[in-house]
Design a protein around this motif. Structure first.
Motif, PDB file in Angstrom:
ATOM      1  N   GLU A   1       0.813  -1.220   0.000  1.00 30.15           N
ATOM      2  CA  GLU A   1       0.000   0.000   0.000  1.00 30.15           C
ATOM      3  C   GLU A   1       0.846   1.270   0.000  1.00 30.15           C
ATOM      4  O   GLU A   1       0.399   2.329  -0.447  1.00 30.15           O
ATOM      5  CB  GLU A   1      -0.941   0.015   1.213  1.00 30.15           C
ATOM      6  CG  GLU A   1      -2.046  -1.020   1.149  1.00 30.15           C
ATOM      7  CD  GLU A   1      -3.042  -0.850   2.274  1.00 30.15           C
ATOM      8  OE1 GLU A   1      -2.864   0.101   3.075  1.00 30.15           O
ATOM      9  OE2 GLU A   1      -3.987  -1.648   2.350  1.00 30.15           O
ATOM     10  N   GLN A   2       2.065   1.157   0.489  1.00 28.87           N
ATOM     11  CA  GLN A   2       2.946   2.318   0.500  1.00 28.87           C
ATOM     12  C   GLN A   2       3.276   2.787  -0.914  1.00 28.87           C
ATOM     13  O   GLN A   2       3.697   3.927  -1.132  1.00 28.87           O
ATOM     14  CB  GLN A   2       4.233   1.982   1.252  1.00 28.87           C
ATOM     15  CG  GLN A   2       5.252   3.108   1.381  1.00 28.87           C
ATOM     16  CD  GLN A   2       4.694   4.340   2.088  1.00 28.87           C
ATOM     17  OE1 GLN A   2       3.841   4.212   2.966  1.00 28.87           O
ATOM     18  NE2 GLN A   2       5.171   5.520   1.715  1.00 28.87           N
ATOM     19  N   PHE A   3       3.055   1.926  -1.905  1.00 32.42           N
ATOM     20  CA  PHE A   3       3.314   2.264  -3.305  1.00 32.42           C
ATOM     21  C   PHE A   3       2.545   3.507  -3.734  1.00 32.42           C
ATOM     22  O   PHE A   3       3.022   4.294  -4.560  1.00 32.42           O
ATOM     23  CB  PHE A   3       2.907   1.066  -4.183  1.00 32.42           C
ATOM     24  CG  PHE A   3       3.246   1.233  -5.642  1.00 32.42           C
ATOM     25  CD1 PHE A   3       4.535   1.028  -6.106  1.00 32.42           C
ATOM     26  CD2 PHE A   3       2.260   1.577  -6.565  1.00 32.42           C
ATOM     27  CE1 PHE A   3       4.836   1.164  -7.456  1.00 32.42           C
ATOM     28  CE2 PHE A   3       2.552   1.720  -7.912  1.00 32.42           C
ATOM     29  CZ  PHE A   3       3.856   1.512  -8.362  1.00 32.42           C
ATOM     30  N   LEU A   4       1.354   3.710  -3.175  1.00 31.12           N
ATOM     31  CA  LEU A   4       0.508   4.847  -3.539  1.00 31.12           C
ATOM     32  C   LEU A   4       0.737   6.066  -2.650  1.00 31.12           C
ATOM     33  O   LEU A   4       0.026   7.063  -2.785  1.00 31.12           O
ATOM     34  CB  LEU A   4      -0.968   4.454  -3.478  1.00 31.12           C
ATOM     35  CG  LEU A   4      -1.400   3.318  -4.410  1.00 31.12           C
ATOM     36  CD1 LEU A   4      -2.867   2.982  -4.202  1.00 31.12           C
ATOM     37  CD2 LEU A   4      -1.140   3.686  -5.863  1.00 31.12           C
ATOM     38  N   HIS A   5       1.713   6.008  -1.787  1.00 30.90           N
ATOM     39  CA  HIS A   5       1.991   7.111  -0.864  1.00 30.90           C
ATOM     40  C   HIS A   5       3.402   7.649  -1.091  1.00 30.90           C
ATOM     41  O   HIS A   5       4.271   6.937  -1.611  1.00 30.90           O
ATOM     42  CB  HIS A   5       1.833   6.636   0.588  1.00 30.90           C
ATOM     43  CG  HIS A   5       0.448   6.176   0.914  1.00 30.90           C
ATOM     44  ND1 HIS A   5      -0.581   7.035   1.193  1.00 30.90           N
ATOM     45  CD2 HIS A   5      -0.088   4.928   0.983  1.00 30.90           C
ATOM     46  CE1 HIS A   5      -1.680   6.368   1.438  1.00 30.90           C
ATOM     47  NE2 HIS A   5      -1.418   5.077   1.314  1.00 30.90           N
TER      48      HIS A   5
END
Length: 521
Positions: free
Chosen positions: A219-223
């Motif tokens: 999920e960190q990919f989008l942050h």
């Protein structure tokens, strides 16, 4: 290497040579060579500006950075796009009203100083060579991977072609190569993006949900924070990208290819819409590469993520689509480096040779011959430097170029146009301070001094990859201090009022200086 790939590449080369052959017939004067005779329309020039700007860093580097780091890759696209607001509101029309061919021309209307013209010309040469390295690195990686040609040989091939286009076609050939390239690039990007979007059922939410689970970043990919995890590094990059475009010599030179300020404004409008649409599509390219090529595959291929788009095309459409996208990327690089070579050669032939060496008395034939000779010299220098930068990501290289442009040229531009107290010494101090600070910090930073991928195999002395946070304020500070420590010239301040009138209206007031004897003639 495949027959299809070779055919597409040959089509690009033959097509651009045909354009150059046709343009050579229309390039007989310095005005034709430097500014396409001011004959471009707003639509044509706007698409050409977009073609000049949507470089290898945009098509190859940004897509690769998004695929590997997610949100942080899109930061580059945001900075590149927003930078055109500064050009639109502060730079484009006033600069067109003052200049003829180069940035130094516009500055010379206010400051008739040979020293300042020489400093601006040298800065232009350095910035264009920095930028050209990024494009040649992308070209070398692309051709090496697709055609099996050695990286250094591939760089030499592209460098030779770009020099050929400038020497024989000048700004006319450069403009049309950029226009056709921009259309091909938008078409290819749109087709590839639609294919990616269709694989997610035409659902944005599905696409975003999927990419947040398939990479090691989850999920960190989008942050933010995956690549730019240092707040100072992020701010520094943003400053360079947003402020740097207004100082890029090859973008500035395009402002002089149209007939009036209204057409200049129309050009920037067109370029902004085209560039904005393109950068939105890079999200599909990056997310598609993460999904259909795979994070590990992208990482293992190497070349700093510069082959992401071609690998995605291969995964989605096979050999034919990959060959087409590779040819588009090749055309992209050729168009941009051609514009860069022209900008550099114009700075040397028009500013250094015609004004500094020949004191404004060089004939048109002399200037054109010198411009062609300097094109060859700039091409050789860029090739040599690009060969040593093989492993660097082109988006990072372009970010560094923007830092140098923002540090050296932007203070000069803004203060020349909008500060009545500004002096020649302040201008020279500002340019030199920004230039030296940015170059030294780049040389001491992790891009050049790196144990694994740098020119210098050592630990960096300066922590930030992009020096803009330090070098841009230093450029402005140098200009301010140089001016305030200089004696006040009331006559020069009165002259500024006439310059401001010309910048805002295009009307040359009585008493406004001209750049040289040749220009006034």
């Amino acid at each position: 290497m495949s027959v299809t790939t070779i055919i597409f590449f040959l089509a690009v080369i033959i097509g651009t040579m045909a354009i150059t052959y046709s343009a050579a017939k229309q390039t007989g004067t310095t005005k034709d060579f430097y500014a396409a005779g001011n004959r471009l329309t707003g639509l044509q020039n706007g698409i050409a500006i977009a073609g000049d700007y949507m470089s290898a860093a945009s098509f190859l580097g940004i897509a690769g950075t998004i695929a590997m780091y997610g949100f942080d890759g899109f930061v580059y696209a945001i900075g590149f796009f927003v930078s055109y607001l500064i050009i639109l509101f502060l730079i484009a029309e006033p600069l067109h009203n003052l200049g003829r061919y180069t940035l130094a021309d516009a500055i010379a209307v206010r400051f008739d100083s040979l020293w300042l013209r020489g400093v601006v010309a040298c800065t232009t040469l350095l910035i264009t060579i920095f930028y050209m390295i990024a494009q040649l690195v992308g070209a070398g990686a692309l051709i090496h991977y697709l055609l099996g040609v050695r990286y250094d040989t591939a760089v030499m091939i592209v460098g030779s072609l770009m020099t050929f286009y400038v020497v024989f076609g000048g700004m006319v050939a450069t403009s049309w190569v950029q226009i056709i390239k921009a259309i091909l690039l938008l078409t290819g990007t749109l087709v590839l993006s639609l294919i990616v979007f269709s694989r997610f059922g035409w659902s944005l939410s599905e696409m975003f949900s999927h990419v947040s689970t398939i990479t090691p970043l989850q999920e960190q990919f989008l942050h933010p924070g995956n690549q730019l995890n240092d707040p100072l590094e992020t701010i520094s990059l943003h400053l360079a990208l947003i402020l740097g475009t207004a100082g890029l010599p090859h973008i500035i030179s395009r402002l002089f290819t149209v007939k009036d300020a209204v057409t200049t404004r129309s050009s920037i409008y067109t370029a902004t819409w085209v560039i904005g649409a393109f950068y939105l599509l890079t999200i599909f390219l990056g997310f598609g590469a993460s999904t259909f090529v795979g994070y590990e595959a992208l990482k293992n291929v190497g070349f700093g993520g510069n082959l992401t788009v071609t690998l995605l095309a291969d995964a989605l459409g096979g050999e034919f689509l990959m060959a087409y996208i590779a040819a588009v990327a090749f055309a992209t690089i050729l168009a941009v480096v051609t514009g860069l070579v022209l900008s550099a050669s114009s700075a040397f032939a028009h500013d250094v040779y015609s004004h500094l060496i020949r004191r404004g008395l060089a004939s048109e034939k002399e200037q054109v011959v010198m411009a062609k000779c300097s094109s060859v010299a700039v091409g050789f220098a860029s090739i040599w430097l690009a060969i040593g930068a093989e492993k660097m990501n082109v988006a990072i290289l372009v970010g560094l170029t923007f830092a140098v442009a923002a540090s050296a040229n932007l203070p000069l531009l803004l203060f020349t146009l909008y500060w009545h107290r500004f002096t020649v010494r302040g201008a020279i101090c500002g340019v030199l301070t920004g230039l030296v600070a940015s170059v030294v910090l780049v040389m001491a930073g992790p891009t050049v001094m790196n144990p694994d991928t740098g020119f210098i195999q050592a630990q960096p002395l300066f922590p930030l990859t992009n020096p803009g946070l330090i070098s841009i304020p230093l450029g402005f500070l140098g200009a301010v201090l140089g001016t305030l420590l200089d004696r006040r010239d009331i006559q020069a301040e009165t002259h500024y009022d006439r310059v401001l009138l010309q910048a805002l209206t295009g009307i040359r007031a009585h008493g406004t200086k001209v750049a040289s004897k040749a220009d006034s003639a």
